[in-house]
Design a protein around this motif. Structure first.
Motif, PDB file in Angstrom:
ATOM      1  N   HIS A 266      44.985  46.303  50.841  1.00  0.00           N
ATOM      2  CA  HIS A 266      45.592  45.303  49.960  1.00  0.00           C
ATOM      3  C   HIS A 266      46.855  45.880  49.369  1.00  0.00           C
ATOM      4  O   HIS A 266      46.930  47.071  49.060  1.00  0.00           O
ATOM      5  CB  HIS A 266      44.563  44.946  48.873  1.00  0.00           C
ATOM      6  CG  HIS A 266      45.080  44.074  47.763  1.00  0.00           C
ATOM      7  ND1 HIS A 266      46.137  43.217  47.878  1.00  0.00           N
ATOM      8  CD2 HIS A 266      44.618  43.931  46.476  1.00  0.00           C
ATOM      9  CE1 HIS A 266      46.342  42.590  46.723  1.00  0.00           C
ATOM     10  NE2 HIS A 266      45.435  43.010  45.845  1.00  0.00           N
TER      11      HIS A 266
ATOM     12  N   ILE B 290      44.287  42.016  52.777  1.00  0.00           N
ATOM     13  CA  ILE B 290      44.515  41.009  51.739  1.00  0.00           C
ATOM     14  C   ILE B 290      45.979  41.081  51.346  1.00  0.00           C
ATOM     15  O   ILE B 290      46.569  42.172  51.329  1.00  0.00           O
ATOM     16  CB  ILE B 290      43.562  41.231  50.535  1.00  0.00           C
ATOM     17  CG1 ILE B 290      42.209  40.558  50.825  1.00  0.00           C
ATOM     18  CG2 ILE B 290      44.163  40.687  49.236  1.00  0.00           C
ATOM     19  CD1 ILE B 290      41.232  40.539  49.683  1.00  0.00           C
ATOM     20  N   CYS B 291      46.545  39.931  51.041  1.00  0.00           N
ATOM     21  CA  CYS B 291      47.930  39.860  50.583  1.00  0.00           C
ATOM     22  C   CYS B 291      48.869  40.321  51.706  1.00  0.00           C
ATOM     23  O   CYS B 291      48.566  40.168  52.877  1.00  0.00           O
ATOM     24  CB  CYS B 291      48.076  40.678  49.297  1.00  0.00           C
ATOM     25  SG  CYS B 291      49.438  40.142  48.252  1.00  0.00           S
TER      26      CYS B 291
ATOM     27  N   GLN C 178      41.358  38.443  46.120  1.00  0.00           N
ATOM     28  CA  GLN C 178      41.066  39.877  46.044  1.00  0.00           C
ATOM     29  C   GLN C 178      39.787  40.149  45.258  1.00  0.00           C
ATOM     30  O   GLN C 178      38.972  40.990  45.635  1.00  0.00           O
ATOM     31  CB  GLN C 178      42.250  40.678  45.494  1.00  0.00           C
ATOM     32  CG  GLN C 178      42.817  40.203  44.177  1.00  0.00           C
ATOM     33  CD  GLN C 178      44.123  40.924  43.819  1.00  0.00           C
ATOM     34  OE1 GLN C 178      44.105  42.111  43.566  1.00  0.00           O
ATOM     35  NE2 GLN C 178      45.228  40.216  43.808  1.00  0.00           N
TER      36      GLN C 178
ATOM     37  N   MET D 246      38.344  49.119  48.671  1.00  0.00           N
ATOM     38  CA  MET D 246      39.565  48.318  48.705  1.00  0.00           C
ATOM     39  C   MET D 246      40.706  49.288  48.430  1.00  0.00           C
ATOM     40  O   MET D 246      40.769  49.893  47.364  1.00  0.00           O
ATOM     41  CB  MET D 246      39.526  47.190  47.681  1.00  0.00           C
ATOM     42  CG  MET D 246      40.778  46.313  47.741  1.00  0.00           C
ATOM     43  SD  MET D 246      40.690  44.916  46.595  1.00  0.00           S
ATOM     44  CE  MET D 246      39.812  43.697  47.539  1.00  0.00           C
TER      45      MET D 246
END
Lengths: 726, 645
Positions: free
Chosen positions: B258, B294-295, B316, B328
């Motif tokens: 992320h 993510i992102c 998230q 993460m």
């Protein structure tokens, strides 16, 4: 759906590349890895591969790296769902197919050339240059790569004649279950070959590479594209050569693959079967694949999809008409009636009259018509064409008269050769059956002269004499005119005029090339002399032939004038600073690529050699015509080399600044023969009547070392002249 | 449940929000309700740049208020807006700088694991930067390219070289206005200076610097990041992958990457694939290691490696709530501090890796480019070791397939193959009207509007109205989750013309073009359209638009500003930070037409947003004379001679 096409083309490409690899292995087995690979008489190796990659395939083993490139190009077959983009892949697969196709055909040439009574195989550079010029000047707008088979021989014939009438070349390859359109045309007794523009390349689809290889060579020889500059070669084809693929009947994976290859060139595919279409535009000018077009309308559709505007003058005769028919032959047993050819007197004569003396479209036959004679007869012939126009000049009479040959020859079933009083023409039985009359000669000339010379010709009347008395009477008048013109032309020198004419017709292909046409130096393509330039300017005042006022003479011997320099500079985009009309060694004229002959400096002999484009053998400068042409064309000044029209050899101004005709130490025999009469005259003028026999040819040798002793033996003047290279 | 329908259009997210509710766990979706927002801040009329304030101007009576220093509402709003641009530009550009530094190390062989993958692109970029190519080695060229890029940040004089890529009329306009960017850092610094107390007090003048700084981002920092990442990690080509929380696996070690910079994530991808790591995962009873993004990090590793995406920025926290995430791994930007706190409830380890970005409750494993693989292996090992701590998992079964990986280079290729690559088919399709216009839909998610819903509605309507849509960032992920990034969509939704184009090329009508720094790709694409010809002389002539329907980051403002200054019409949704100043807003929304030939706009209603975009596109089509159907031109020889070769 495009994805179906993509899938088929990519599958077809995989198969074709596999075939190429198999044949490559078999050829190594049969002939060895170092066996020579070549298509006949070409300087462009395997031209698609050479053009796209710059790779020269000269030996069988050279194919290996091309096959590796094919593998690199081959994409995966598109998935049935959630596919990734396939258009780029498909076009790449098409290119791999073309490379594979060239390897397949080249392998055939190594072991057993794919040529027989029907199939012609690769076109050599002589044909490419001869015919390529037609693509350059627009007399042939492009070609149709025709594949498959029509629904009937009659339909095949109709489609092909339709294409011929649109001045397109028809290049055939591929079959459907062994049936070919070539067979259908032969059944219809249609004459095939380069002369009629209907060319059967090969039965296998791989012979399509001869079409696309021709296109690649055209871009390299006329377009100044360097081998490996694929982008320019392909864009040149998209924007200059308006070709397309016409696919009749079933289209299999292999054909899709070749069609995808053609799309690289901007050549779309038009099919009569109901295959999927690709309608958005971009790689091609318009649609990429159009299908389901009825055979009756397919030629029209092809022209539209390719974006081609063809202006065809309707000629009021009962047969087809177009330049493609110029190459037809009529054998004696197929002939109904003939004129001339040392059997009867026959002549053509064009003269200008005042506007009120000509009745437009008055066409008269004085003497027997075709229906009055038996099959196989001969009659005397006198074609007297009288033209009038506000801008018509006496000088243009001979120009129009020279047109009669190709204008008449363009009619299907009519054959014509010669001009003035050495005319020979035949009418076939087929033409007679269709209703052709002698009168129609007049109709053709009337329609075409008005259409092609609208600026100088306003009215045309034609009288055709077929009785011995009138023919004899008018022939005498015509001969007086011929003589008068000859005397006048002979007196026409560069010094006698204050204006030359430019020709920049080829600038679209060689953007920095400017032809300067003088009375004593015609254009290098041999097609335009000074008078033609003058007439062309009258016809189209903003066209490619512009008057150039000579201005002040800067160097009389070399032929340099200030205004000419300025013109050349301005019109070559600043590429050329100055120009000598009579020197091949110093600031010579540039060449586009259309030249009939190349003159090349031979340092050991202190002279020059001349080679014509029909000559395929080696020459003393170490290069064949084709190889030389590659380095001379493209609009660059290359001292020591010039491209010229044949007739210039017989001019007093022929490289006069470098020593003139006496510098010539080598010419092919055939070229000497073609020009023998004029050259003999030239030798007389030079005061050395035997000079022509001092010029070596291919029998003496094809290297400088071979011809030197011979030149010494015959006492060639060049050996003792001032050094040519100062 | 009904409440969650309003919160998100994403099924997986709805399920996780329910779980959060059951656990009484806060998320951004619930915290937003407690943060009602400050009316002054929202209108941009709160000035906190000196200690005489804070000064607030009543947005309802803007003409009546003044700051202690006398600053008008126009000045205050413009300062705040410009500082957003500076913040956004700094973020993208600092990312670009990190990439350039690593790039140079890689070229010098000082960063094992990194390499020069796309040599062709290196040579193209080198040519654009005026780096000598000749017979030099790839490494030497790369060092020079890296150094030239690094120079653009702090050069004392000259202009940013990449901005030379823009169309000529655009560059002339920038020079005329004095907004041609000089050096990336300098433009950020100058905004900060000019917006400090008592400096630039002319809102239009402040905004000139705002534009210059934004251009330094789009044509500088962001472009450097994109170009050098492509060279180092490979220019993406389209591939298929999957997206949404359903990509997490019950029986594997799940590691979520992320943040934004691919420098780290590339190495984690490499490390996770190593046999020793796989063995290690097996040893703890897992069937393997499952990476998901993510992102924008997600976009980077998706487009280059096909690594699936777990979700966009608003997911998230939800990803952690599945209980299936062992680690993460985060670097910079858009990382919610909440995830650190959340990791106290489940076994997930939050691993920060950048010295620039740390947070409480997270484990910090600093990532060093000089020893990247070892850093990455360490990170993966932590995740594997954490697998044993996993409790009950709750992975929603929602996931969708998508095609991603489009960019200028691939668009060029896909439209003509290796030998005929060009934008001609795209321009033709626009001229023919098969494609009505091209719209960039970009930006973030924002819990103040229904998550994903606005994106999906806008994009669906745009393609239904014949527009080709290019997407980046979290916006792209919203739409991908709804299945709109699949080629089959063209037949279902698009009008005949756009469908024909999608079918001919094999593309979805919505193209995933990468992360938010990759918006520079859209600048390059628009420039390529101009240069291909037939659609005017400048980007502002093209029937194009940009929008950010669910934006939240300052980076979005920077992006929007460089798009507008480059000639795009840009519409933002959610809220607009200059509404407190009618003059400043009018300047951006109307008067900009005379300055940049393009304007900002604001429209929170998705339907109206699409209406505005379409009417803008149609007005451009009208101006170009391509509103009517194109006639088929047949070419005779003379016309053919006129055609360029």
């Amino acid at each position: 759906m495009s994805r179906i096409i993509a899938t088929a083309a990519i599958k077809g490409a995989h198969k074709e590349v596999a075939t190429a690899r198999r044949m490559f292995n078999e050829t190594i087995e049969a002939a060895g890895a170092t066996a020579k690979v070549e298509f006949p008489n070409t300087a462009y190796y395997l031209p698609i591969i050479y053009g796209m990659t710059g790779v020269k395939v000269e030996k069988v083993e050279d194919m290996a790296k091309v096959l590796d490139l094919c593998n690199d190009l081959l994409p995966p077959v598109p998935r049935a769902t959630h596919w990734v983009p396939y258009l780029g892949h498909t076009v790449d697969a098409g290119m791999a197919t073309l490379f594979a196709g060239e390897i397949i055909e080249a392998c055939k040439y190594v072991t057993s050339p794919p040529v027989d009574d029907i199939w012609l195989g690769a076109a050599d550079d002589v044909i490419m240059r001869e015919r390529g010029v037609e693509f350059v000047d627009g007399s042939a707008p492009g070609f149709c790569a025709l594949t498959g088979v029509a629904s009937s021989p009659e339909m095949a014939d109709q489609i092909v004649v339709d294409l011929q009438q649109k001045n397109l070349y028809i290049w055939m390859s591929g079959h459907v279950n062994d049936a070919t359109i070539t067979d259908q045309l032969m059944k219809m007794d249609r004459q095939l070959g380069w002369d009629t523009r209907i060319v059967p390349y090969g039965k296998e689809m791989s012979s399509t590479v001869y079409s696309l290889g021709f296109a690649a060579r055209a871009a390299m020889s006329f377009g100044g594209a360097t081998p490996g500059d694929y982008s320019k070669i392909l864009r040149y084809n998209k924007n200059r050569i308006f070709a397309f693929v016409l696919a009749l009947d079933y289209v299999d994976d292999q054909k899709y693959a070749y069609a995808a290859g053609a799309i690289n060139y901007g050549f779309p595919t038009i099919a009569n079967t109901d295959i999927p279409q690709i309608l958005p535009t971009g790689i091609c000018t318009y649609e990429h694949v159009v299908s389901g077009v009825a055979e009756e309308e397919i030629v029209q559709k092809c022209v539209e999809v390719r974006g081609l505007k063809i202006q065809v003058t309707k000629v009021p005769i009962p047969m087809a008409y177009g330049p493609a028919f110029e190459g037809e032959r009529i054998r004696k047993e197929d002939m109904y009636l003939q004129f001339g050819g040392n059997i009867t007197p026959a002549f053509e004569y064009v003269r200008m009259l005042d506007l009120d003396q000509v009745t437009d479209n008055k066409i008269e036959v004085v003497g027997p018509e075709i229906d009055d004679v038996e099959p196989g007869s001969a009659l005397p012939l006198g074609i007297v064409v009288e033209v009038a126009g506000r801008k018509m000049q006496e000088d243009f009479e001979s120009i129009l008269e020279r047109q009669c040959h190709h204008l008449i020859n363009g009619a299907e079933g009519i054959w014509h050769m010669g001009q003035r009083d050495i005319v020979w023409t035949r009418i076939s039985k087929k033409a007679r059956d269709k209703g052709f009359k002698i009168h129609h000669y007049g109709d053709i000339l009337h329609a075409k002269l008005l259409a092609e010379f609208p600026a100088i010709v306003d009215k045309v009347q034609v009288t055709i004499y077929t009785n011995p008395e009138d023919v004899a009477k008018w022939e005498a008048t015509a001969r007086e005119a011929y003589h008068y013109r000859d005397v006048k032309t002979a007196g026409m020198t560069d010094e006698a005029v204050d204006t030359f004419y430019s020709c920049t017709l080829c600038q679209s292909f060689a953007p920095t090339h400017v032809c300067v046409i003088t009375p004593e130096r015609l254009g290098l393509c041999g097609a335009y002399n000074w008078l033609d330039g003058k007439a062309a300017y009258e016809i189209d005042p903003t066209g490619p032939n512009q008057p150039i006022k000579k201005g002040n003479t800067l160097d009389e011997a070399k032929g340099m004038w200030d205004n000419v320099n300025t013109f050349v500079k301005d019109n070559s985009g600043g590429n050329l600073e100055k120009f000598n009309a009579y020197s091949m060694m110093e600031d010579p004229m540039t060449s586009c690529g259309c030249f009939e002959c190349i003159v090349a400096f031979l340092p050991l002999a202190n002279g020059a050699m001349i080679v014509n484009r029909e000559h395929s053998g080696d020459t003393p400068c170490g290069m064949s015509f084709s190889s030389l042409a590659g380095s001379v064309g493209g609009g660059a000044q290359t001292p020591g080399f010039i491209g010229i029209g044949k007739v210039y050899i017989t001019s007093k101004k022929f490289i006069s600044a470098d020593g003139g005709f006496q510098r010539v130490v080598w010419m092919p025999k055939a070229l000497k023969e073609t020009l023998r009469e004029q050259l003999a005259k030239r030798c007389e003028e030079m005061g050395d009547p035997d000079f022509i026999n001092k010029i070596a040819d291919e029998d003496v040798g094809t290297t400088e070392e071979e011809i030197l002793p011979w030149l010494e033996q015959v006492g060639h003047p060049a050996l003792t002249m001032d050094p040519m290279l100062s | 449940m009904s409440e969650n329908i309003e919160k998100t259009a994403c099924e997986a997210s709805k399920k996780m929000l329910e779980k959060a509710a059951e656990l009484e766990q806060e998320t951004a979706f619930t915290r937003v309700e407690k943060q009602k927002g400050c009316a002054f801040g929202e209108a941009g009329t709160c000035c906190r740049i000196c200690a005489m304030g804070p000064c607030r101007i009543n947005p309802k009576k803007p003409e009546e208020g003044q700051g202690v220093c006398g600053a008008t509402v126009d000045t205050i709003v413009a300062r705040n807006f410009a500082r957003m641009i500076a913040g956004g530009s700094a973020a993208h550009s600092d990312h670009g700088r990190a990439v350039a530094e690593t790039f140079i190390m890689a070229a010098k062989g000082e960063a094992p694991g990194y390499e020069i993958k796309d040599r062709m692109k290196l040579l193209e970029v080198a040519a654009d930067l005026g780096v000598e190519i000749g017979e030099r080695s790839i490494e030497d060229i790369a060092v020079d390219v890296g150094e030239k890029c690094l120079e653009m940040f702090g050069q004392a004089e000259g202009e940013i070289t990449f901005a030379e890529r823009a169309p000529e009329p655009r560059k002339a306009l920038w020079r005329e206005l004095g907004v041609f960017p000089r050096a990336i850092d300098r433009e950020v610094v100058e905004i900060m200076h000019r917006t400090s107390i008592g400096v630039d007090q002319d809102y239009k003048n402040i905004m000139l610097q705002g534009a210059r700084c934004a251009l330094a981002d789009g044509w500088g920092g962001s472009m450097i990041a994109t170009e050098l990442q492509d060279i180092m990690f490979g220019t993406p080509v389209p591939l298929e992958s999957s997206i949404n929380l359903g990509v997490l696996k019950d029986d594997e070690v799940n590691i979520i990457l992320h943040g934004h910079e691919p420098l780290l994530s590339e190495m984690v991808v490499l490390a996770a694939g190593l046999p020793e790591m796989q063995e290690k995962a097996k040893a703890v009873g897992a069937n393997g290691i499952n990476l998901a993004g993510i992102c924008c990090t997600a976009n980077e590793i998706l487009t280059r490696h096909g690594v699936p995406i777990a979700g966009n920025v608003l997911q998230q926290e939800l990803a952690i709530l599945t209980g299936a995430v062992e680690a993460m791994v985060v670097d910079v930007q858009c990382v919610y501090q909440a995830i650190g706190q959340l990791s106290g409830c489940v076994h997930t380890k939050i691993i920060t890796t950048s010295p620039k970005a740390k947070m409480p409750h997270a484990m910090h494993i600093e990532f060093h480019e000089s020893d990247a693989i070892e850093s990455a292996k360490k990170i993966v090992s932590v995740a594997i070791d954490n697998y044993k701590n996993r409790g009950k998992t709750d992975i929603p079964d929602n996931k969708e397939r998508l095609i991603a990986g489009f960019n200028h280079e691939y668009v060029n290729y896909m439209l003509g193959g290796r030998y005929r690559a060009s934008y001609r088919p795209l321009n033709d399709a626009v001229i023919d009207g098969r494609i009505r216009g091209v719209v960039g839909v970009v930006g973030c998610n924002n819990p103040r509007v229904p998550h994903d819903a606005i994106h999906i509605q806008v994009v669906r309507e745009l393609i239904a109205n014949g527009c080709l849509v290019l997407m980046t960032g979290c916006a792209a992920q919203s739409v991908a989750k709804a299945g709109l990034m699949l080629p089959e969509v063209a037949r279902e939704i698009c009008p005949q013309g756009l469908y024909e184009v999608c079918e001919a090329v094999g593309i979805p009508p919505v193209l995933h073009c990468g992360s938010c720094v990759d918006n520079s790709r859209l600048l390059i694409a628009a420039t390529a359209m101009v240069k291909e010809g037939g659609l005017g002389e400048d980007i502002s002539d093209l029937p194009l638009a940009g929008c950010a329907p669910e934006w939240m980051s300052e980076k979005a403002i920077a992006i929007g500003q460089y798009f507008v200054a480059s000639g795009f019409y840009v519409v933002f949704g959610v809220k607009w930070p200059t509404l407190g100043s009618p003059d400043m807003t009018d300047y951006l929304f109307e008067q900009y037409r005379d300055v940049y030939k393009a304007t900002w706009d604001y429209e929170p209603d998705p339907e109206k947003m699409v209406g505005k975009i379409l009417s803008h596109i149609d007005s451009k089509r009208e101006a170009l004379g391509i509103a009517a159907k194109r006639e088929r031109v047949l070419f005779d020889m003379a016309m053919r001679r006129e055609l360029q070769i």
